[in-house]
Design a protein around this motif. Sequence first.
Motif, PDB file in Angstrom:
ATOM      1  N   ALA A  37       0.841  -1.187  -0.116  1.00 18.49           N
ATOM      2  CA  ALA A  37      -0.113  -0.095  -0.032  1.00 18.49           C
ATOM      3  C   ALA A  37       1.102   1.208  -0.070  1.00 18.49           C
ATOM      4  O   ALA A  37       1.652   1.575   1.129  1.00 18.49           O
ATOM      5  CB  ALA A  37      -0.946   0.116   1.254  1.00 18.49           C
ATOM      6  N   LYS A  39       0.382   4.241   0.164  1.00 16.27           N
ATOM      7  CA  LYS A  39       0.123   5.431   1.037  1.00 16.27           C
ATOM      8  C   LYS A  39       0.829   5.549   2.176  1.00 16.27           C
ATOM      9  O   LYS A  39       1.196   6.532   2.804  1.00 16.27           O
ATOM     10  CB  LYS A  39      -1.266   5.592   1.415  1.00 16.27           C
ATOM     11  N   ALA A  40       1.588   4.224   2.644  1.00 18.61           N
ATOM     12  CA  ALA A  40       2.261   3.973   3.587  1.00 18.61           C
ATOM     13  C   ALA A  40       3.732   4.386   3.367  1.00 18.61           C
ATOM     14  O   ALA A  40       4.354   4.741   4.387  1.00 18.61           O
ATOM     15  CB  ALA A  40       1.969   2.832   4.587  1.00 18.61           C
ATOM     16  N   TYR A  79      -7.804   2.041  -5.398  1.00 17.80           N
ATOM     17  CA  TYR A  79      -9.093   2.201  -5.014  1.00 17.80           C
ATOM     18  C   TYR A  79      -9.226   3.692  -4.626  1.00 17.80           C
ATOM     19  O   TYR A  79      -8.213   4.331  -4.055  1.00 17.80           O
ATOM     20  CB  TYR A  79      -9.381   1.499  -3.460  1.00 17.80           C
ATOM     21  N   ARG A 123     -15.712  -1.869  -2.827  1.00 17.41           N
ATOM     22  CA  ARG A 123     -15.299  -1.670  -1.505  1.00 17.41           C
ATOM     23  C   ARG A 123     -16.471  -1.752  -0.610  1.00 17.41           C
ATOM     24  O   ARG A 123     -17.403  -1.170  -0.653  1.00 17.41           O
ATOM     25  CB  ARG A 123     -14.505  -0.615  -1.033  1.00 17.41           C
ATOM     26  N   HIS A 165     -13.748  -5.883  -1.813  1.00 16.03           N
ATOM     27  CA  HIS A 165     -12.605  -5.299  -0.958  1.00 16.03           C
ATOM     28  C   HIS A 165     -13.227  -5.154   0.071  1.00 16.03           C
ATOM     29  O   HIS A 165     -14.421  -4.348   0.490  1.00 16.03           O
ATOM     30  CB  HIS A 165     -12.141  -4.446  -1.862  1.00 16.03           C
ATOM     31  N   HIS A 167     -11.608  -2.860   3.651  1.00 13.09           N
ATOM     32  CA  HIS A 167     -10.331  -2.316   4.538  1.00 13.09           C
ATOM     33  C   HIS A 167     -10.948  -1.858   5.790  1.00 13.09           C
ATOM     34  O   HIS A 167     -11.702  -0.811   5.869  1.00 13.09           O
ATOM     35  CB  HIS A 167      -9.609  -1.332   3.878  1.00 13.09           C
ATOM     36  N   GLY A 201      -7.951  -5.761   2.335  1.00  9.98           N
ATOM     37  CA  GLY A 201      -7.118  -4.105   2.645  1.00  9.98           C
ATOM     38  C   GLY A 201      -5.795  -4.299   3.375  1.00  9.98           C
ATOM     39  O   GLY A 201      -5.112  -5.579   3.276  1.00  9.98           O
ATOM     40  N   GLY A 202      -5.699  -3.302   4.078  1.00 11.11           N
ATOM     41  CA  GLY A 202      -4.505  -3.207   5.041  1.00 11.11           C
ATOM     42  C   GLY A 202      -4.944  -3.285   6.421  1.00 11.11           C
ATOM     43  O   GLY A 202      -5.778  -3.788   6.763  1.00 11.11           O
ATOM     44  N   GLY A 203      -3.740  -2.893   7.022  1.00 11.71           N
ATOM     45  CA  GLY A 203      -4.058  -2.868   8.677  1.00 11.71           C
ATOM     46  C   GLY A 203      -3.515  -3.972   9.416  1.00 11.71           C
ATOM     47  O   GLY A 203      -3.796  -4.092  10.678  1.00 11.71           O
ATOM     48  N   HIS A 204      -3.059  -5.228   8.700  1.00  9.79           N
ATOM     49  CA  HIS A 204      -2.655  -6.269   9.209  1.00  9.79           C
ATOM     50  C   HIS A 204      -1.289  -5.967   9.695  1.00  9.79           C
ATOM     51  O   HIS A 204      -0.083  -6.039   8.733  1.00  9.79           O
ATOM     52  CB  HIS A 204      -2.720  -7.418   7.998  1.00  9.79           C
ATOM     53  N   GLU A 234      -3.310  -5.978   1.225  1.00 12.89           N
ATOM     54  CA  GLU A 234      -2.563  -4.830   0.983  1.00 12.89           C
ATOM     55  C   GLU A 234      -2.145  -3.978   2.154  1.00 12.89           C
ATOM     56  O   GLU A 234      -2.354  -2.979   2.212  1.00 12.89           O
ATOM     57  CB  GLU A 234      -3.349  -4.016   0.112  1.00 12.89           C
ATOM     58  N   PRO A 235      -1.015  -4.660   2.993  1.00 16.00           N
ATOM     59  CA  PRO A 235      -0.631  -3.760   4.201  1.00 16.00           C
ATOM     60  C   PRO A 235       0.515  -2.924   3.520  1.00 16.00           C
ATOM     61  O   PRO A 235       1.086  -2.828   2.613  1.00 16.00           O
ATOM     62  CB  PRO A 235       0.250  -4.949   4.637  1.00 16.00           C
ATOM     63  N   GLY A 236       0.521  -1.696   4.229  1.00 22.91           N
ATOM     64  CA  GLY A 236       1.362  -0.859   4.066  1.00 22.91           C
ATOM     65  C   GLY A 236       2.313  -0.729   5.059  1.00 22.91           C
ATOM     66  O   GLY A 236       3.781  -0.937   5.234  1.00 22.91           O
ATOM     67  N   GLU A 237       2.054  -0.570   6.346  1.00 25.15           N
ATOM     68  CA  GLU A 237       2.785  -0.373   7.907  1.00 25.15           C
ATOM     69  C   GLU A 237       3.646  -1.747   7.961  1.00 25.15           C
ATOM     70  O   GLU A 237       4.947  -1.584   7.945  1.00 25.15           O
ATOM     71  CB  GLU A 237       2.083  -0.391   9.161  1.00 25.15           C
ATOM     72  N   TYR A 332       4.312   5.902   7.058  1.00 19.11           N
ATOM     73  CA  TYR A 332       3.427   7.145   6.776  1.00 19.11           C
ATOM     74  C   TYR A 332       4.168   8.454   7.359  1.00 19.11           C
ATOM     75  O   TYR A 332       3.788   9.346   6.966  1.00 19.11           O
ATOM     76  CB  TYR A 332       2.195   6.982   7.867  1.00 19.11           C
TER      77      TYR A 332
HETATM   78  C1  LIG Z   1      -7.784   0.729   1.395  1.00 23.09           C
HETATM   79  C2  LIG Z   1      -6.652   0.821   2.265  1.00 23.09           C
HETATM   80  N1  LIG Z   1      -5.776  -0.335   1.561  1.00 23.09           N
HETATM   81  C3  LIG Z   1      -4.586  -0.507   2.452  1.00 23.09           C
HETATM   82  C4  LIG Z   1      -4.189   0.449   3.705  1.00 23.09           C
HETATM   83  C5  LIG Z   1      -2.541   0.115   4.109  1.00 23.09           C
HETATM   84  O1  LIG Z   1      -3.090   0.010   5.566  1.00 23.09           O
HETATM   85  P1  LIG Z   1      -1.948  -0.240   6.748  1.00 23.09           P
HETATM   86  O2  LIG Z   1      -0.681   0.766   6.362  1.00 23.09           O
HETATM   87  O3  LIG Z   1      -2.213   0.055   7.962  1.00 23.09           O
HETATM   88  O4  LIG Z   1      -1.542  -1.540   6.416  1.00 23.09           O
HETATM   89  C6  LIG Z   1      -5.007   1.491   3.759  1.00 23.09           C
HETATM   90  C7  LIG Z   1      -4.726   2.535   4.981  1.00 23.09           C
HETATM   91  O5  LIG Z   1      -5.531   3.415   5.084  1.00 23.09           O
HETATM   92  C8  LIG Z   1      -6.057   1.806   3.156  1.00 23.09           C
HETATM   93  O6  LIG Z   1      -7.011   2.818   3.213  1.00 23.09           O
END
Ligand SMILES: Cc1ncc(COP(=O)(O)O)c(C=O)c1O
Length: 373
Positions: A37, A39-40, A79, A123, A165, A167, A201-204, A234-237, A332
């Motif tokens: 992901a 964004k992270a 997304y 989603r 999907h 998240h 999604g992410g957050g795992h 789709e983890p970021g962290e 982040y």
């Molecule tokens: C749609 C979606 N996917 C993936 C992520 C990545 O989440 P994380 O970085 O907590 O794993 C986010 C984070 O906000 C998200 O909004």
Amino acid sequence: MEQLRTPYFLVDEALLRRNLEILKDVQERAGCKILLAQKAFSMFACYPLISEYLSGTTASGLYEARLGREHFPGEVHVYSPAYREEEFGELLQYADHFVFNSPRQLEKYAARARAAGKQMGLRINPECSTQEGHAIYDPCAPGSRLGTTLENFRPEQLCLLDGLHFHTLCEQNSDDLETTLRAFEEKFGPYLKGLKWLNLGGGHHITRADYDREKLISLVKGLRERYGMEVYLEPGEAVVLNAGFLVTSVLETLHNGMDIAILDTSAACHMPDVLEMPYRPPLKDSGQPGEKACTYRLGGPTCLAGDIIGDYSFDRPLQEGDTLVFEDMALYTMVKTNTFNGMPLPAIVWRNTAGELSVVRQFGYQDFKERLS
Ligand SMILES: Cc1ncc(COP(=O)(O)O)c(C=O)c1O
């Protein structure tokens, strides 16, 4: 290499690869695909390395999708809570999977995405909050704009969909995924047969020491067996957890009822999550206030009174020029930096497995100026 000027982000290859080995192992044993992901973490200089382990990237919109397409060999997913009409054509050049937020968005863009041979998903909001405390990170909170609830779901659109999907998690373990999956399947289980994929999604927090990876693997395998579909995470962290540092120097110490140190890094500009979330970032060789002999309040060099990183204790008094190293600073933080107060952006430095440092990027006055007129 010339002396590095602080502040700078230091991203460590060995620590990054450690996370990626874990994610690759999960990917292989669960039989799923794992995406970065962006964004992270969007330090695209590392994308070729990350692509040795992960299947692709996911994006929040046009720019991230383009970055993923340009630098990461692999699938590109996107997304967005609402796509822009004038950007959609260009987005079709970059992304393979399009996830829409609502039935109306799907209706609006499905024909164009289908004609371009794209995968399409919706989603879902499974309306199952598993988070306490951080309401701004809870897409299942009442009134959420993120995802389609069962009430708004239109089964007649299933013919347009390749997958679903959701998240809902943030820094969570696999027991919360299990709870969410139960709620999701209760509501949407009847619609899953025939779909090609489900994106969880992410957050795992997969690479965290106490994360129960065996449970994650069994949950993913269960989904694949029950519905015969492909599963994406789709983890970021988790990709860069504990793999980056922010190195800073003490500019000045002073006393006002307590000892204070002004650093050359700013919470507001260089680690805004410290204020937004809020949290106290880990600092190497420090203790909780009062734990070690000398306690200081660490603050940034901006004019914002609240530009405070936190209170920390040290074995000896801090002095001008001392180096302090904040930990877990890749996720982040690097993507959220800003130049408020005319603050310089931290440089980006890479440490390879041999321990050699190289400067990936330095920033200067032009980076501050060019956004402003
Ligand atoms: C749609 C979606 N996917 C993936 C992520 C990545 O989440 P994380 O970085 O907590 O794993 C986010 C984070 O906000 C998200 O909004």
